[in-house]
Design a protein around this motif. Structure first.
Motif, PDB file in Angstrom:
ATOM      1  N   TYR A  61      -6.735  22.245  -7.000  1.00 32.44           N
ATOM      2  CA  TYR A  61      -5.760  21.525  -7.461  1.00 32.44           C
ATOM      3  C   TYR A  61      -5.060  20.864  -6.545  1.00 32.44           C
ATOM      4  O   TYR A  61      -5.031  21.763  -5.234  1.00 32.44           O
ATOM      5  N   VAL A  62      -4.675  19.588  -6.370  1.00 28.84           N
ATOM      6  CA  VAL A  62      -4.745  18.818  -5.136  1.00 28.84           C
ATOM      7  C   VAL A  62      -2.684  18.805  -5.077  1.00 28.84           C
ATOM      8  O   VAL A  62      -2.217  19.393  -5.610  1.00 28.84           O
ATOM      9  N   THR A  63      -2.851  17.964  -3.919  1.00 30.25           N
ATOM     10  CA  THR A  63      -1.383  17.960  -2.956  1.00 30.25           C
ATOM     11  C   THR A  63      -0.949  17.012  -3.973  1.00 30.25           C
ATOM     12  O   THR A  63      -1.552  15.841  -4.282  1.00 30.25           O
ATOM     13  N   THR A  64       0.552  17.018  -4.004  1.00 31.65           N
ATOM     14  CA  THR A  64       1.583  15.481  -3.947  1.00 31.65           C
ATOM     15  C   THR A  64       0.548  14.394  -3.538  1.00 31.65           C
ATOM     16  O   THR A  64       0.255  13.410  -4.168  1.00 31.65           O
ATOM     17  N   ASN A  65       0.318  15.141  -2.285  1.00 39.54           N
ATOM     18  CA  ASN A  65       0.347  14.073  -0.817  1.00 39.54           C
ATOM     19  C   ASN A  65      -0.377  12.875  -1.102  1.00 39.54           C
ATOM     20  O   ASN A  65      -0.831  11.478  -1.362  1.00 39.54           O
ATOM     21  N   GLU A  66      -1.989  14.045  -1.868  1.00 41.67           N
ATOM     22  CA  GLU A  66      -3.794  13.654  -2.335  1.00 41.67           C
ATOM     23  C   GLU A  66      -3.594  12.668  -3.695  1.00 41.67           C
ATOM     24  O   GLU A  66      -3.481  11.201  -3.679  1.00 41.67           O
ATOM     25  N   LEU A  67      -2.318  13.522  -4.744  1.00 42.60           N
ATOM     26  CA  LEU A  67      -2.682  12.874  -5.580  1.00 42.60           C
ATOM     27  C   LEU A  67      -1.591  11.217  -5.443  1.00 42.60           C
ATOM     28  O   LEU A  67      -2.575   9.870  -6.421  1.00 42.60           O
ATOM     29  N   ILE A  71      -3.975   7.433  -7.103  1.00 45.78           N
ATOM     30  CA  ILE A  71      -2.623   6.710  -7.524  1.00 45.78           C
ATOM     31  C   ILE A  71      -2.483   5.807  -7.087  1.00 45.78           C
ATOM     32  O   ILE A  71      -2.804   4.386  -7.574  1.00 45.78           O
ATOM     33  N   ASP A  72      -2.375   5.312  -5.693  1.00 40.66           N
ATOM     34  CA  ASP A  72      -2.123   4.230  -4.944  1.00 40.66           C
ATOM     35  C   ASP A  72      -3.479   3.405  -4.976  1.00 40.66           C
ATOM     36  O   ASP A  72      -3.263   1.841  -4.942  1.00 40.66           O
ATOM     37  N   ALA A  73      -4.293   4.072  -4.612  1.00 36.14           N
ATOM     38  CA  ALA A  73      -5.647   3.829  -4.550  1.00 36.14           C
ATOM     39  C   ALA A  73      -6.268   2.884  -5.751  1.00 36.14           C
ATOM     40  O   ALA A  73      -6.703   1.608  -6.243  1.00 36.14           O
ATOM     41  N   LEU A  74      -5.660   3.492  -7.429  1.00 40.84           N
ATOM     42  CA  LEU A  74      -6.463   3.114  -8.573  1.00 40.84           C
ATOM     43  C   LEU A  74      -5.189   1.686  -9.015  1.00 40.84           C
ATOM     44  O   LEU A  74      -5.911   0.687  -9.585  1.00 40.84           O
ATOM     45  N   ASN A  75      -4.298   2.164  -8.433  1.00 43.44           N
ATOM     46  CA  ASN A  75      -3.255   0.574  -8.716  1.00 43.44           C
ATOM     47  C   ASN A  75      -3.773  -0.311  -8.327  1.00 43.44           C
ATOM     48  O   ASN A  75      -3.597  -1.191  -8.128  1.00 43.44           O
ATOM     49  N   LYS A  79      -5.310  -3.654  -9.232  1.00 43.04           N
ATOM     50  CA  LYS A  79      -4.562  -5.175  -9.440  1.00 43.04           C
ATOM     51  C   LYS A  79      -5.639  -5.855  -9.026  1.00 43.04           C
ATOM     52  O   LYS A  79      -5.456  -7.322  -9.658  1.00 43.04           O
ATOM     53  N   ALA A  80      -6.434  -5.966  -7.822  1.00 42.93           N
ATOM     54  CA  ALA A  80      -8.293  -6.997  -7.969  1.00 42.93           C
ATOM     55  C   ALA A  80      -8.312  -7.039  -9.306  1.00 42.93           C
ATOM     56  O   ALA A  80      -8.782  -8.068  -9.071  1.00 42.93           O
ATOM     57  N   VAL A  81      -8.718  -5.983 -10.107  1.00 41.87           N
ATOM     58  CA  VAL A  81      -9.372  -6.677 -11.925  1.00 41.87           C
ATOM     59  C   VAL A  81      -8.305  -7.648 -12.261  1.00 41.87           C
ATOM     60  O   VAL A  81      -9.184  -8.668 -12.832  1.00 41.87           O
TER      61      VAL A  81
END
Length: 98
Positions: A61-67, A71-75, A79-81
């Motif tokens: 399982y991932v940590t909250t920080n990694e998640l 999520i920030d990278a996905l956002n 936005k770029a798309v």
């Protein structure tokens, strides 16, 4: 019955009672020791199970920080798309052959 006979019978009875009480006490202490050993073993098993579960969680399982980072990278990617879609739309709007 004289006093020595009564004292002998009383002493034997007291010895018998004390022997029975000693046996009961020894048996109770033995049972208590057995229960304590069983509880210690159960606690050790629970501790081992908890350690194994913690290891499983840490591995899978991932940590909250990694998640949050993911999520920030996905956002940012989304936005770029959308920015590219906006530029494409503005190019289509500005095209002369409408």
């Amino acid at each position: 019955m004289d006093f020595t006979t009564a004292a002998g019978i009383g002493g034997a009875a007291a010895t018998g009672v004390l022997a029975v009480l000693g046996w009961v006490l020894k048996r109770s202490v033995g049972q208590m020791d057995q229960k304590l050993r069983e509880h210690d073993e159960a606690l050790q098993r629970r501790s081992d199970e908890l350690s194994a579960y913690k290891l499983h969680v840490a591995e899978h399982y991932v940590t909250t920080n990694e998640l949050s980072k993911a999520i920030d990278a996905l956002n940012e990617t989304i936005k770029a798309v959308f920015q590219r879609f906006d530029r494409l739309e503005s190019k289509l709007d500005n095209k002369a052959d409408k």
